[in-house]
Write an enzyme that holds these catalytic residues in place. Structure first.
Site, PDB file in Angstrom:
ATOM      1  N   GLU A   1      46.792   6.075  78.640  1.00  0.00           N
ATOM      2  CA  GLU A   1      48.000   5.349  78.270  1.00  0.00           C
ATOM      3  C   GLU A   1      47.571   3.856  78.432  1.00  0.00           C
ATOM      4  OE1 GLU A   1      49.963   6.860  76.521  1.00  0.00           O
ATOM      5  OE2 GLU A   1      49.299   8.998  77.114  1.00  0.00           O
TER       6      GLU A   1
ATOM      7  N   HIS B   1      43.605   6.445  69.418  1.00  0.00           N
ATOM      8  CA  HIS B   1      42.703   7.597  69.930  1.00  0.00           C
ATOM      9  C   HIS B   1      41.460   7.431  69.208  1.00  0.00           C
ATOM     10  CE1 HIS B   1      46.902   9.581  70.562  1.00  0.00           C
ATOM     11  NE2 HIS B   1      46.282   9.574  71.669  1.00  0.00           N
TER      12      HIS B   1
END
Length: 367
Positions: free
Chosen positions: A139, A148
């Site tokens: 995070e 990602h």
């Protein structure tokens, strides 16, 4: 010529469990994992995106005490320590006009963060369902401006999906879409902490193209290339000319030492990482049993919790030139077949590029 494998044990549920391996050698010259790779991805394709960097490479944050689960504070602090120990990024609790508000959203099991520095008082939600330092690093890397790994423009070379993404609901489409603005910075590593797991029973998860990497995806270990992409994006560097061995590079957090691929250590990456042991491969099998005891962490009220990060044992196996080392993992004592081997396992370094994550094993099913 030397090869080595890394024994990994996460400090969560694997307390004092044994892994038994056999080590041998045979008279065959073999080159493993010689494929070339493209460079890694990051959102940074426009002037707007460039403004999402944190000023002076410093992330300001505070814990929102009215809505924060302090049992996970250690996970976040450890994640910050990992990043700041390997990059020029610093985390500060000094008040700032632009900062991250750390909360725990009890309405969902998910944890989430906004991508990059986007506004004042931006949200970072982390609760007990996430817990580990690896998830917190995931995070925080979003907060630093990264998407990602499986949203990279080159992901289809490494992943395949069971369904067309346009068949998924909007939430999952957002998690898997390929972003329009990207810059490739480091090679694709399915062992990246930014890579979602391989979940064959879930229709929306990516599936690896190469079976040997199935349990590598979804890792809670920060990969060598995860740190490197941060350093490249934030232009972290050292003024000295420290010479690093084995594909290491000067550590912007401490320019007298190198950032080393897992398994290498010493100031210049020329030594075996510690703790560990070195073995000489022979023509006959040798049996090796390794035990790691993670222990627990205790809160002030004596509440006992799993640890938040991994412990490691690094084994080097030495062999003459033109020999291939054979390694067979015989058994795991109470090993768990979980995506990413998030409860512990073995990584046997087979890639020609030692900076890339190699296949991980965590139970008889994968060994």
């Amino acid at each position: 010529m030397k090869s080595f494998f890394i024994l990994l044990s996460i400090l969560q549920e694997c307390y004092g469990k044994d892994i038994v391996a056999r080590i041998g050698g045979r008279n065959v010259a073999e080159k493993i994992g010689g494929a070339r790779h493209r460079r890694q991805v990051l959102i940074r394709g426009s002037d707007e995106e460039r403004r999402h960097k944190w000023f002076n490479n410093t992330v300001h944050y505070y814990f929102y005490e009215e809505n924060f689960d302090f049992t996970v504070k250690e996970s976040i602090l450890r994640a910050m320590e990992l990043i700041s120990n390997h990059t020029c990024i610093k985390f500060s609790t000094e008040p700032s006009e632009k900062s991250i508000r750390m909360e725990s959203d009890s309405t969902t099991i998910a944890c989430y963060a906004e991508i990059g520095q986007v506004r004042e008082n931006q949200l970072f939600s982390f609760n007990s369902d996430c817990y580990s330092a690896g998830v917190a690093v995931h995070e925080l890397i979003h907060s630093l401006g990264f998407i990602h790994a499986h949203q990279r423009s080159d992901r289809d070379q490494y992943l395949e999906f069971k369904k067309n993404l346009d068949e998924l609901n909007q939430t999952y489409q957002e998690q898997y879409k390929i972003w329009e603005y990207q810059e490739i910075l480091v090679p694709y590593d399915v062992g990246s902490v930014m890579q979602y797991p391989n979940e064959e029973d879930e229709e929306y998860y990516p599936v690896r193209k190469y079976r040997t990497m199935a349990n590598t995806m979804g890792s809670a270990i920060v990969a060598f290339y995860d740190y490197l992409m941060i350093n490249k994006y934030y232009e972290c560097s050292c003024a000295n000319n420290l010479s690093c061995k084995n594909h290491g590079y000067p550590n912007p957090s401490n320019c007298s030492q190198c950032n080393c691929p897992y398994g290498f250590g010493g100031a210049d990456c020329s030594q075996r990482a510690e703790p560990g042991a070195t073995f000489q491969a022979t023509e006959t099998w040798q049996n090796v049993t390794i035990s790691l005891d993670a222990g627990y962490r205790y809160l002030e009220n004596n509440q006992k919790l799993p640890q938040v990060d991994f412990i490691y044992q690094f084994l080097w196996i030495m062999a003459p030139a033109n020999k291939t080392t054979q390694i067979r993992v015989e058994k795991f004592v109470e090993g768990k077949c979980l995506p990413g081997c998030i409860r512990g396992g073995v990584e046997i370094k087979t890639n020609e590029d030692p900076r890339l994550t190699s296949p991980r094993l965590c139970c008889e099913e994968t060994s």
